[in-house]
Design an enzyme around this catalytic site. Structure first.
Site, PDB file in Angstrom:
ATOM      1  N   GLU A  25      -2.008  -5.844  40.686  1.00 29.09           N
ATOM      2  CA  GLU A  25      -0.881  -5.130  40.098  1.00 29.09           C
ATOM      3  C   GLU A  25      -1.373  -4.031  39.166  1.00 29.09           C
ATOM      4  OE1 GLU A  25       2.853  -8.254  40.139  1.00 29.09           O
ATOM      5  OE2 GLU A  25       1.608  -8.201  38.342  1.00 29.09           O
TER       6      GLU A  25
ATOM      7  N   CYS B 104       2.710  -6.919  28.572  1.00 30.35           N
ATOM      8  CA  CYS B 104       1.409  -7.499  28.244  1.00 30.35           C
ATOM      9  C   CYS B 104       1.402  -9.001  28.523  1.00 30.35           C
ATOM     10  CB  CYS B 104       1.096  -7.236  26.773  1.00 30.35           C
ATOM     11  SG  CYS B 104      -0.506  -7.828  26.262  1.00 30.35           S
TER      12      CYS B 104
END
Length: 338
Positions: free
Chosen positions: A89, A330
């Site tokens: 990703e 995150c």
């Protein structure tokens, strides 16, 4: 082999060893990194015999887009397939100052932080420098806009893939390559002490971020099993070493988790650990992961933690999260094909 895996010097050597002129390397890089062609046949002023040679020895297309998600805030998450079928990703974030991309350096991650989705993925292999570069190139093509900032904070531990990382940084910063300024690039590590010290001597202007997340070994070991190998004292020692060699400020990444590392007591302990160091603390709201037992710190606790640091002259920021609604924030990357 990917053509992006070659440095400019290596491409020159390849051309000369095959009886082609040195200047052709500049032409080829112009096509690859400025025009971003996806086929050697698009290199119109390159002789046919050289096009055939390149086609025989190298590949241009490194990634296949499998899926993309766009967040309400404009964040773009791309699921890419590599040549061997592995998935990675890459995340594109839009800011008022330009576009930033978060790149992945490994298929899976050996670090296994208990709060991180990527840590649930066992490492399968390292990415090559070309595969890391291709994430920027393919995302630029998809977006139709220039990317001017890079954070090496995707899946994997960059310093666990050190040689390919260094190769990537050289090309991404090269004026003939992607020409992204060194100070617009940040590399994040979980704290591999010997590599932090080695990196200090590379002479790079690239920013360094250290994932600390706790000021003591009890909490940090619970969050990051790598702390058993490189405890807090050694990580802080490596930071001091890096600062002494480079005189460049280090970012301390600190995820705020409810009731664990977000109290005033812990904040004051962090102040003691960091006092006198040329660092600033990037406070990150925790992004909850299904497999982890943790919850995000309450807003009032995050603000108080920030205020405590600032009151004691530890520079800090409280990160504005992006891409949370598409699991692109995150700690949420996991190469998930839904």
């Amino acid at each position: 082999m990917l053509i992006y895996d070659l440095t400019h010097e290596e491409l020159v050597d390849f051309l000369l060893s095959n009886n082609h002129k040195k200047y052709r390397a500049n032409q080829i890089w112009q096509y690859l990194y400025k025009q971003k062609v996806q086929s050697f046949k698009e290199m119109l002023n390159i002789p046919n015999d050289l096009v055939e040679l390149l086609d025989k020895n190298f590949k241009v297309q490194a990634l296949e887009l499998v899926l993309k998600h766009v967040s309400q805030d404009g964040t773009l998450k791309c699921l890419y397939s590599l040549h061997d079928g592995h998935l990675i990703e890459t995340v594109l974030m839009k800011h008022h100052y330009g576009n930033s991309v978060c790149v992945t350096t490994q298929v899976g991650c050996n670090i296994g932080c208990s709060f991180c989705a990527s840590g649930q993925l066992k490492k399968k292999r390292d990415l090559t420098a070309g595969e890391i570069l291709a994430q920027i190139i393919q995302t630029e093509i998809l977006l139709g806009e220039r990317i001017s900032y890079v954070v090496v904070m995707g899946i994997g531990e960059p310093f666990d893939n050190y040689d390919e990382l260094m190769h990537f940084l050289k090309t991404v910063n090269d004026p003939k390559g992607l020409e992204i300024g060194a100070r617009h690039i940040t590399v994040s590590t979980s704290g591999i002490v010997p590599k932090i010290k080695e990196y200090a001597h590379m002479g790079l202007q690239v920013n360094l971020a250290i994932s600390l997340h706790a000021p003591n070994n009890k909490i940090r070991t619970q969050l990051m099993k790598i702390n058993q190998r490189y405890p807090v004292e050694e990580v802080i020692g490596a930071i001091k070493y890096y600062l002494g060699v480079t005189n460049r400020r280090v970012t301390i990444e600190y995820i705020l988790i409810d009731g664990l590392n977000d109290t005033e007591e812990v904040a004051l302990e962090l102040v003691k650990v960091l006092r006198g160091l040329n660092v600033y603390v990037n406070l990150i709201p925790y992004n909850e992961v299904l497999e982890a037992p943790y919850q995000r710190s309450k807003p009032e606790n995050m603000n108080h933690f920030y205020d405590t640091l600032m009151k004691h002259n530890i520079q800090a920021t409280l990160r504005k999260e992006q891409g949370h609604d598409i699991n692109a924030a995150c700690g949420q990357l996991r190469s998930q094909h839904i």
